[in-house]
Design an enzyme around this catalytic site. Sequence first.
Site, PDB file in Angstrom:
ATOM      1  N   ASP A  87      37.958 -14.743 -17.090  1.00 38.67           N
ATOM      2  CA  ASP A  87      37.244 -15.995 -16.768  1.00 38.67           C
ATOM      3  C   ASP A  87      38.037 -16.898 -15.833  1.00 38.67           C
ATOM      4  O   ASP A  87      37.891 -18.114 -15.851  1.00 38.67           O
ATOM      5  CB  ASP A  87      36.910 -16.794 -18.047  1.00 38.67           C
ATOM      6  CG  ASP A  87      36.230 -15.941 -19.099  1.00 38.67           C
ATOM      7  OD1 ASP A  87      35.288 -15.239 -18.740  1.00 38.67           O
ATOM      8  OD2 ASP A  87      36.650 -15.983 -20.278  1.00 38.67           O
ATOM      9  N   LYS A 101      37.226 -15.372 -10.932  1.00 44.07           N
ATOM     10  CA  LYS A 101      37.277 -14.253  -9.976  1.00 44.07           C
ATOM     11  C   LYS A 101      35.993 -14.173  -9.163  1.00 44.07           C
ATOM     12  O   LYS A 101      36.025 -13.876  -7.985  1.00 44.07           O
ATOM     13  CB  LYS A 101      37.465 -12.912 -10.721  1.00 44.07           C
ATOM     14  CG  LYS A 101      38.774 -12.818 -11.473  1.00 44.07           C
ATOM     15  CD  LYS A 101      38.855 -11.524 -12.245  1.00 44.07           C
ATOM     16  CE  LYS A 101      37.855 -11.403 -13.374  1.00 44.07           C
ATOM     17  NZ  LYS A 101      37.996 -12.372 -14.463  1.00 44.07           N
ATOM     18  N   GLY A 112      31.007 -11.700 -16.714  1.00 44.42           N
ATOM     19  CA  GLY A 112      29.974 -12.642 -16.291  1.00 44.42           C
ATOM     20  C   GLY A 112      30.512 -13.470 -15.156  1.00 44.42           C
ATOM     21  O   GLY A 112      31.267 -14.400 -15.365  1.00 44.42           O
ATOM     22  N   HIS A 113      30.197 -13.084 -13.945  1.00 46.25           N
ATOM     23  CA  HIS A 113      30.661 -13.856 -12.806  1.00 46.25           C
ATOM     24  C   HIS A 113      29.620 -14.910 -12.454  1.00 46.25           C
ATOM     25  O   HIS A 113      28.446 -14.595 -12.336  1.00 46.25           O
ATOM     26  CB  HIS A 113      30.841 -12.963 -11.582  1.00 46.25           C
ATOM     27  CG  HIS A 113      32.050 -12.084 -11.678  1.00 46.25           C
ATOM     28  ND1 HIS A 113      33.188 -12.449 -12.358  1.00 46.25           N
ATOM     29  CD2 HIS A 113      32.309 -10.873 -11.167  1.00 46.25           C
ATOM     30  CE1 HIS A 113      34.083 -11.488 -12.251  1.00 46.25           C
ATOM     31  NE2 HIS A 113      33.572 -10.520 -11.549  1.00 46.25           N
ATOM     32  N   GLN A 147      37.308  -9.026 -16.433  1.00 47.21           N
ATOM     33  CA  GLN A 147      38.244  -9.487 -17.480  1.00 47.21           C
ATOM     34  C   GLN A 147      39.595  -9.851 -16.857  1.00 47.21           C
ATOM     35  O   GLN A 147      39.596 -10.363 -15.744  1.00 47.21           O
ATOM     36  CB  GLN A 147      38.386  -8.446 -18.588  1.00 47.21           C
ATOM     37  CG  GLN A 147      37.143  -8.289 -19.460  1.00 47.21           C
ATOM     38  CD  GLN A 147      36.184  -7.236 -18.958  1.00 47.21           C
ATOM     39  OE1 GLN A 147      36.589  -6.196 -18.491  1.00 47.21           O
ATOM     40  NE2 GLN A 147      34.907  -7.504 -19.045  1.00 47.21           N
TER      41      GLN A 147
HETATM   42  P1  GDP Z   1      35.159 -14.962 -13.704  1.00 51.06           P
HETATM   43  O1  GDP Z   1      34.576 -14.046 -14.714  1.00 51.06           O
HETATM   44  O2  GDP Z   1      36.631 -14.798 -13.552  1.00 51.06           O
HETATM   45  O3  GDP Z   1      34.420 -14.928 -12.410  1.00 51.06           O
HETATM   46  O4  GDP Z   1      34.976 -16.421 -14.248  1.00 51.06           O
HETATM   47  P2  GDP Z   1      33.630 -17.139 -14.699  1.00 51.06           P
HETATM   48  O5  GDP Z   1      32.630 -17.065 -13.622  1.00 51.06           O
HETATM   49  O6  GDP Z   1      33.244 -16.696 -16.067  1.00 51.06           O
HETATM   50  O7  GDP Z   1      34.177 -18.605 -14.917  1.00 51.06           O
HETATM   51  C1  GDP Z   1      34.603 -19.362 -13.936  1.00 51.06           C
HETATM   52  C2  GDP Z   1      33.758 -20.649 -13.968  1.00 51.06           C
HETATM   53  O8  GDP Z   1      34.456 -21.643 -13.298  1.00 51.06           O
HETATM   54  C3  GDP Z   1      32.444 -20.500 -13.237  1.00 51.06           C
HETATM   55  O9  GDP Z   1      31.481 -21.303 -13.874  1.00 51.06           O
HETATM   56  C4  GDP Z   1      32.757 -21.037 -11.847  1.00 51.06           C
HETATM   57  O10 GDP Z   1      31.636 -21.569 -11.176  1.00 51.06           O
HETATM   58  C5  GDP Z   1      33.739 -22.116 -12.174  1.00 51.06           C
HETATM   59  N1  GDP Z   1      34.765 -22.368 -11.174  1.00 51.06           N
HETATM   60  C6  GDP Z   1      35.416 -21.473 -10.377  1.00 51.06           C
HETATM   61  N2  GDP Z   1      36.356 -22.107  -9.644  1.00 51.06           N
HETATM   62  C7  GDP Z   1      36.299 -23.417  -9.996  1.00 51.06           C
HETATM   63  C8  GDP Z   1      37.064 -24.575  -9.622  1.00 51.06           C
HETATM   64  O11 GDP Z   1      37.986 -24.520  -8.823  1.00 51.06           O
HETATM   65  N3  GDP Z   1      36.748 -25.742 -10.245  1.00 51.06           N
HETATM   66  C9  GDP Z   1      35.756 -25.856 -11.159  1.00 51.06           C
HETATM   67  N4  GDP Z   1      35.525 -27.041 -11.709  1.00 51.06           N
HETATM   68  N5  GDP Z   1      35.023 -24.790 -11.542  1.00 51.06           N
HETATM   69  C10 GDP Z   1      35.303 -23.589 -10.968  1.00 51.06           C
END
Ligand code: GDP
Length: 436
Positions: free
Chosen positions: A13, A16, A40-41, A222
């Site tokens: 999370d 990515k 879940g991206h 992950q």
């Molecule tokens: P992933 O699985 O690594 O892609 O992560 P997720 O998508 O589950 O969680 C990342 C969350 O953080 C998502 O809701 C993104 O839109 C949000 N996000 C990503 N980068 C940033 C950031 O720099 N600032 C904020 N506030 N939210 C972010």
Amino acid sequence: MSNLIVIGAQWGDEGKGKIVDLLTDHFDIVARYQGGHNAGHTVIIGGKKYVLHLIPSGILHERKLCVIGNGVVVDPLALKQEIDGLEGAGISCKGRLFISNRAHVILEYHRLVEKRDEDGRGEGRIGTTNRGIGPTYEDKMGRRGLRFCDLLNPGVLRQGIEASIRAKQAALPTPAGGVSVDGLVAAVQNLAGELSEYVTDTAELLNRGIDEGRSVLLEGAQGTLLDIDHGTYPYVTASSATAGGACTGTGIGPTRIDGVVGISKAYTTRVGEGPFPTELLGALGDQIRTAGQEFGASTGRPRRCGWFDAVVTRYSKMINNLDSLVVTKLDVLDSLPEIKICNGYRYKGELLKSFPPEIEVLAECLPEYVSVKGWNSKTAGIREYGELPQLARDYVARLEDLSQTEVSLVSTGPDRDETTVASPNSRLSRWIPSIR
Ligand code: GDP
């Protein structure tokens, strides 16, 4: 043309999805190599939100090819729904999405077995997403799994389903979990028929693409600490989430990879159970959870929140040989007067020299913190690194120093544009010269 791996440097999370989406512009093909629809991206483009569980976010870019590699386990129903959802939003997957004919398939009974196993663990729950991913990898390793190439052959399909159900009989709530073999064979064949236009030998496709000068972005799901081998076992996922998994999970040889980029939040989160040395249990943890909207994209579960852990990122650097680190969610810390970074673990009075394999030890490690002054002003949405407050840049420099890994990008918001380039001469800029 460079081939890069992007992985999570923490417990998943890390954001990515956003960074892969940002980098996709510079590649021809985006490939996933492990996990399933438990990932879940969330990608926000022009204010519109897309949540993708299985299909690489590259699908949101015109002309990019997307690959679901052999290391991914695929629920054909979930995949079909995701394809239909994208088509409904005007994004076509035809001729752009390719699923490995060697990818293993998740079926109904895998979900039943996972739920049964997880419920049976009681207090020792792993915190799985109950989507059948672990049991499908078990079948793969037990050499009784079904792959996409098996689905269109009714004899092989039936035999495979029967063997798998036999092996699980004791764990299923009723004989065969109430699953009718005939019904399952028919349903899977039907779905397989609908998906067959996407199924191909993706190792061939990727290697031919590289031979012809195309570049590949390999997208991990992950994170390093959830890797089946290198993570905080047994509180891990069932696949190889680290950089090594990109090779086995796609069929691209290691010497064809040019670099590895790790993604890390400016703090730490963890979903589900398992030790988490820098976890903040009180009001501060709640504050970060609310500011960062730390609730799972797939499950909605609240994420546990804590300080940045440089012991974790140093370990990630070693395991993945990280070339570069991208720090996300800096803006979430905007209103904190003081911020801490863990720089070591003390266990029974001793400072540990390496990341402990035993979860009992990790659970008792006391973090040694470095404390820094917060910048206490808004970084959210800033797009130029130089416009970040000095204290925020100092914080990033500290993360870089303690993680022993250069920081190339810093993200200040969920949107693609809310990103700053921390160093014009980072390795990332050398692979992708337009990122400066
Ligand atoms: P992933 O699985 O690594 O892609 O992560 P997720 O998508 O589950 O969680 C990342 C969350 O953080 C998502 O809701 C993104 O839109 C949000 N996000 C990503 N980068 C940033 C950031 O720099 N600032 C904020 N506030 N939210 C972010």
